[in-house]
Write a protein that holds these residues in place. Structure first.
Motif, PDB file in Angstrom:
ATOM      1  N   PHE A  46      39.014  45.925  48.942  1.00  0.00           N
ATOM      2  CA  PHE A  46      39.365  45.879  47.515  1.00  0.00           C
ATOM      3  C   PHE A  46      38.935  44.525  46.956  1.00  0.00           C
ATOM      4  CE2 PHE A  46      41.955  45.438  43.742  1.00  0.00           C
ATOM      5  CZ  PHE A  46      42.126  46.732  43.274  1.00  0.00           C
ATOM      6  N   ARG A  47      38.327  44.538  45.773  1.00  0.00           N
ATOM      7  CA  ARG A  47      37.795  43.308  45.189  1.00  0.00           C
ATOM      8  C   ARG A  47      38.439  43.028  43.839  1.00  0.00           C
ATOM      9  NH1 ARG A  47      33.677  46.255  47.571  1.00  0.00           N
ATOM     10  NH2 ARG A  47      32.655  45.186  49.297  1.00  0.00           N
ATOM     11  N   LEU A  48      39.244  41.983  43.828  1.00  0.00           N
ATOM     12  CA  LEU A  48      39.956  41.562  42.616  1.00  0.00           C
ATOM     13  C   LEU A  48      39.312  40.286  42.096  1.00  0.00           C
ATOM     14  CD1 LEU A  48      42.432  41.553  40.659  1.00  0.00           C
ATOM     15  CD2 LEU A  48      43.676  40.290  42.433  1.00  0.00           C
ATOM     16  N   VAL A  49      38.856  40.323  40.851  1.00  0.00           N
ATOM     17  CA  VAL A  49      38.312  39.122  40.214  1.00  0.00           C
ATOM     18  C   VAL A  49      39.410  38.495  39.364  1.00  0.00           C
ATOM     19  CG1 VAL A  49      36.650  38.245  38.518  1.00  0.00           C
ATOM     20  CG2 VAL A  49      35.925  39.920  40.234  1.00  0.00           C
ATOM     21  N   VAL A  50      39.682  37.221  39.607  1.00  0.00           N
ATOM     22  CA  VAL A  50      40.720  36.507  38.874  1.00  0.00           C
ATOM     23  C   VAL A  50      40.055  35.494  37.955  1.00  0.00           C
ATOM     24  CG1 VAL A  50      42.679  34.931  39.093  1.00  0.00           C
ATOM     25  CG2 VAL A  50      42.428  36.840  40.696  1.00  0.00           C
ATOM     26  N   ASP A  51      40.226  35.698  36.691  1.00  0.00           N
ATOM     27  CA  ASP A  51      39.625  34.920  35.610  1.00  0.00           C
ATOM     28  C   ASP A  51      38.102  35.111  35.583  1.00  0.00           C
ATOM     29  OD1 ASP A  51      42.001  34.071  34.567  1.00  0.00           O
ATOM     30  OD2 ASP A  51      41.987  32.119  35.548  1.00  0.00           O
ATOM     31  N   PRO A  98      28.472  43.591  40.669  1.00  0.00           N
ATOM     32  CA  PRO A  98      29.581  43.794  39.734  1.00  0.00           C
ATOM     33  C   PRO A  98      30.117  45.232  39.733  1.00  0.00           C
ATOM     34  CG  PRO A  98      27.793  42.599  38.681  1.00  0.00           C
ATOM     35  CD  PRO A  98      27.280  43.032  40.028  1.00  0.00           C
ATOM     36  N   ALA A  99      29.285  46.176  40.159  1.00  0.00           N
ATOM     37  CA  ALA A  99      29.750  47.567  40.225  1.00  0.00           C
ATOM     38  C   ALA A  99      30.847  47.734  41.277  1.00  0.00           C
ATOM     39  CB  ALA A  99      28.585  48.499  40.543  1.00  0.00           C
ATOM     40  N   ASP A 100      30.976  46.762  42.185  1.00  0.00           N
ATOM     41  CA  ASP A 100      31.975  46.854  43.258  1.00  0.00           C
ATOM     42  C   ASP A 100      33.308  46.223  42.897  1.00  0.00           C
ATOM     43  OD1 ASP A 100      30.194  48.196  44.860  1.00  0.00           O
ATOM     44  OD2 ASP A 100      29.471  46.371  45.856  1.00  0.00           O
ATOM     45  N   ILE A 101      33.418  45.656  41.683  1.00  0.00           N
ATOM     46  CA  ILE A 101      34.699  45.074  41.262  1.00  0.00           C
ATOM     47  C   ILE A 101      35.713  46.204  41.067  1.00  0.00           C
ATOM     48  CG2 ILE A 101      35.897  43.760  39.455  1.00  0.00           C
ATOM     49  CD1 ILE A 101      33.198  42.407  38.827  1.00  0.00           C
ATOM     50  N   ASP A 102      36.902  46.037  41.656  1.00  0.00           N
ATOM     51  CA  ASP A 102      37.941  47.063  41.526  1.00  0.00           C
ATOM     52  C   ASP A 102      38.944  46.756  40.416  1.00  0.00           C
ATOM     53  OD1 ASP A 102      37.359  48.946  43.766  1.00  0.00           O
ATOM     54  OD2 ASP A 102      37.476  47.088  44.909  1.00  0.00           O
ATOM     55  N   ALA A 103      39.163  45.489  40.132  1.00  0.00           N
ATOM     56  CA  ALA A 103      40.106  45.114  39.073  1.00  0.00           C
ATOM     57  C   ALA A 103      39.847  43.673  38.666  1.00  0.00           C
ATOM     58  CB  ALA A 103      41.549  45.265  39.555  1.00  0.00           C
ATOM     59  N   ALA A 157      32.722  53.909  35.161  1.00  0.00           N
ATOM     60  CA  ALA A 157      34.168  54.038  35.367  1.00  0.00           C
ATOM     61  C   ALA A 157      34.877  52.878  34.689  1.00  0.00           C
ATOM     62  CB  ALA A 157      34.476  54.038  36.855  1.00  0.00           C
ATOM     63  N   ARG A 158      36.011  53.183  34.051  1.00  0.00           N
ATOM     64  CA  ARG A 158      36.775  52.100  33.423  1.00  0.00           C
ATOM     65  C   ARG A 158      37.472  51.268  34.493  1.00  0.00           C
ATOM     66  NH1 ARG A 158      38.555  55.953  29.808  1.00  0.00           N
ATOM     67  NH2 ARG A 158      40.653  55.818  30.645  1.00  0.00           N
ATOM     68  N   LEU A 159      37.588  49.982  34.191  1.00  0.00           N
ATOM     69  CA  LEU A 159      38.115  49.027  35.153  1.00  0.00           C
ATOM     70  C   LEU A 159      39.491  48.556  34.691  1.00  0.00           C
ATOM     71  CD1 LEU A 159      36.511  47.913  37.563  1.00  0.00           C
ATOM     72  CD2 LEU A 159      35.963  45.937  36.154  1.00  0.00           C
ATOM     73  N   PRO A 160      40.492  48.521  35.575  1.00  0.00           N
ATOM     74  CA  PRO A 160      41.769  47.948  35.157  1.00  0.00           C
ATOM     75  C   PRO A 160      41.630  46.450  34.889  1.00  0.00           C
ATOM     76  CG  PRO A 160      41.896  48.770  37.433  1.00  0.00           C
ATOM     77  CD  PRO A 160      40.501  49.017  36.944  1.00  0.00           C
ATOM     78  N   PHE A 187      54.271  43.511  40.838  1.00  0.00           N
ATOM     79  CA  PHE A 187      53.680  44.847  40.811  1.00  0.00           C
ATOM     80  C   PHE A 187      52.660  44.958  41.945  1.00  0.00           C
ATOM     81  CE2 PHE A 187      51.609  42.002  37.818  1.00  0.00           C
ATOM     82  CZ  PHE A 187      50.250  42.156  38.054  1.00  0.00           C
ATOM     83  N   ALA A 188      52.311  46.185  42.271  1.00  0.00           N
ATOM     84  CA  ALA A 188      51.265  46.421  43.263  1.00  0.00           C
ATOM     85  C   ALA A 188      49.938  46.487  42.535  1.00  0.00           C
ATOM     86  CB  ALA A 188      51.540  47.719  44.001  1.00  0.00           C
ATOM     87  N   LEU A 189      48.926  45.855  43.128  1.00  0.00           N
ATOM     88  CA  LEU A 189      47.586  45.877  42.535  1.00  0.00           C
ATOM     89  C   LEU A 189      46.629  46.155  43.698  1.00  0.00           C
ATOM     90  CD1 LEU A 189      46.151  43.065  40.184  1.00  0.00           C
ATOM     91  CD2 LEU A 189      44.843  44.846  41.319  1.00  0.00           C
ATOM     92  N   GLY A 190      46.158  47.383  43.828  1.00  0.00           N
ATOM     93  CA  GLY A 190      45.374  47.748  45.007  1.00  0.00           C
ATOM     94  C   GLY A 190      46.194  47.490  46.257  1.00  0.00           C
ATOM     95  N   PRO A 191      45.621  46.804  47.251  1.00  0.00           N
ATOM     96  CA  PRO A 191      46.367  46.528  48.484  1.00  0.00           C
ATOM     97  C   PRO A 191      47.271  45.302  48.372  1.00  0.00           C
ATOM     98  CG  PRO A 191      44.161  45.651  48.673  1.00  0.00           C
ATOM     99  CD  PRO A 191      44.229  46.313  47.323  1.00  0.00           C
ATOM    100  N   PHE A 192      47.263  44.658  47.212  1.00  0.00           N
ATOM    101  CA  PHE A 192      48.000  43.409  47.038  1.00  0.00           C
ATOM    102  C   PHE A 192      49.372  43.645  46.428  1.00  0.00           C
ATOM    103  CE2 PHE A 192      43.456  42.287  46.266  1.00  0.00           C
ATOM    104  CZ  PHE A 192      43.253  41.532  47.418  1.00  0.00           C
ATOM    105  N   GLN A 193      50.349  42.876  46.908  1.00  0.00           N
ATOM    106  CA  GLN A 193      51.605  42.751  46.188  1.00  0.00           C
ATOM    107  C   GLN A 193      51.481  41.486  45.345  1.00  0.00           C
ATOM    108  OE1 GLN A 193      53.861  45.158  46.082  1.00  0.00           O
ATOM    109  NE2 GLN A 193      54.909  43.981  44.477  1.00  0.00           N
ATOM    110  N   VAL A 194      51.686  41.624  44.064  1.00  0.00           N
ATOM    111  CA  VAL A 194      51.421  40.535  43.130  1.00  0.00           C
ATOM    112  C   VAL A 194      52.714  40.112  42.448  1.00  0.00           C
ATOM    113  CG1 VAL A 194      50.348  40.052  40.883  1.00  0.00           C
ATOM    114  CG2 VAL A 194      49.013  41.139  42.680  1.00  0.00           C
ATOM    115  N   ARG A 195      52.892  38.810  42.292  1.00  0.00           N
ATOM    116  CA  ARG A 195      54.010  38.285  41.512  1.00  0.00           C
ATOM    117  C   ARG A 195      53.441  37.272  40.527  1.00  0.00           C
ATOM    118  NH1 ARG A 195      58.610  35.028  43.157  1.00  0.00           N
ATOM    119  NH2 ARG A 195      57.867  34.928  45.300  1.00  0.00           N
ATOM    120  N   THR A 196      53.949  37.280  39.312  1.00  0.00           N
ATOM    121  CA  THR A 196      53.437  36.365  38.290  1.00  0.00           C
ATOM    122  C   THR A 196      54.585  35.578  37.673  1.00  0.00           C
ATOM    123  OG1 THR A 196      53.596  38.131  36.661  1.00  0.00           O
ATOM    124  CG2 THR A 196      51.449  37.794  37.658  1.00  0.00           C
ATOM    125  N   THR A 197      54.248  34.408  37.178  1.00  0.00           N
ATOM    126  CA  THR A 197      55.237  33.643  36.430  1.00  0.00           C
ATOM    127  C   THR A 197      54.534  32.904  35.299  1.00  0.00           C
ATOM    128  OG1 THR A 197      57.171  32.210  36.668  1.00  0.00           O
ATOM    129  CG2 THR A 197      55.170  31.466  37.734  1.00  0.00           C
TER     130      THR A 197
END
Ligand SMILES: [Zn+2]
Ligand SMILES: [Zn+2]
Length: 246
Positions: free
Chosen positions: A29-34, A49-54, A84-87, A123-133
């Motif tokens: 799973f490929r998550l791009v941050v910023d 870039p076609a391999d970006i999942d979120a 395909a639309r990207l989250p 929240f869950a994001l793909g295989p990641f458990q994510v927490r934000t503040t």
């Protein structure tokens, strides 16, 4: 979990790096941050870039989000995507902000993105458990904790000194912390960390390792590292295309 630094220049692109952009991968799973200014160019050398999942945008300052515009052009016209639309996870209002960054008609980008508006939470994001503040920054900005496979990475995004980030980073394997402010008097509060403050956050949170990022071109990178390492010795500077297995 693997972190690839795509862009790490603070507050804008520099001669050796794009503005903020990171790739976090786990289990395919490929998550791009910023996706700050200049980053879409470097990103294409790191992955297709076609391999970006979120995509996750910490906040809507130009140095963290403006290369969404060239990504939209690529997505619409390259015929490489399957369309395909990207989250896209971002603060409330990101759809409007990015639409106006794209063109002067505020073209909605809903053919490209499924916008997911976030605030502090988990929240869950793909295989990641994510927490934000929420961070200490003039606009709504979310720091991010990503966990997968028993490992953890925390990204401060942009912030001044912030107790909530220490809590978010508690016991994390890696803290990727901004250090945009040099050690001088009179800089505005609630905006950025100094190198020393980045080290103090790492120490207070008891993280395994500190990665220093988001140093602007007009600030001495080595001084930022020196100041951080004086407080937290397991500190290092990141550079573009650096890869960290976490
Ligand atoms: Zn920034
Ligand atoms: Zn910012």
């Amino acid at each position: 979990m693997r972190l690839t630094v795509v862009g790490c220049s603070g507050s804008g692109p520099g001669p050796d790096s794009a503005a903020s952009c990171y790739l976090i991968e786990h289990d395919g799973f490929r998550l791009v941050v910023d996706m700050g200014s200049g980053s879409f160019g470097t990103l294409q050398g790191v992955l297709d870039p076609a391999d970006i999942d979120a995509i996750f945008l910490s906040h809507m300052h130009a140095d963290h989000c403006l290369d969404i515009a060239p990504f939209v052009v690529w997505h619409r016209y390259s015929a490489q995507t399957g369309r395909a639309r990207l989250p896209l996870y971002a603060p409330v209002g990101a759809d409007r902000r990015l639409a106006w960054a794209y063109d002067d008609e505020g073209d909605p980008l809903t053919d490209v993105f499924d916008f997911v508006f976030i605030g502090p939470g988990s929240f869950a994001l793909g295989p990641f458990q994510v927490r934000t503040t929420r961070t200490a920054h003039p606009v709504e900005c979310n720091a991010l904790r990503v966990e997968a496979g028993g490992r953890s990475l925390v990204y401060t995004a942009d912030t001044g000194p912030c107790a909530e980030i220490v809590e978010l980073a508690r016991g994390a394997d890696v803290l990727l912390a901004e250090a945009a402010h040099p050690e001088i008097e009179g800089l505005p509060a609630n905006l950025h960390l100094t190198g020393r403050q980045a080290g103090e956050h790492a120490l207070a949170a008891g993280v395994g390792r500190l990665l220093i990022t988001h140093v602007p071109t007009w600030v001495d990178r080595d001084q930022q590292l020196k100041a951080a390492a004086a407080v937290f010795p397991r500190a290092e500077l990141v550079s573009t295309r650096a890869v960290f297995d976490i």
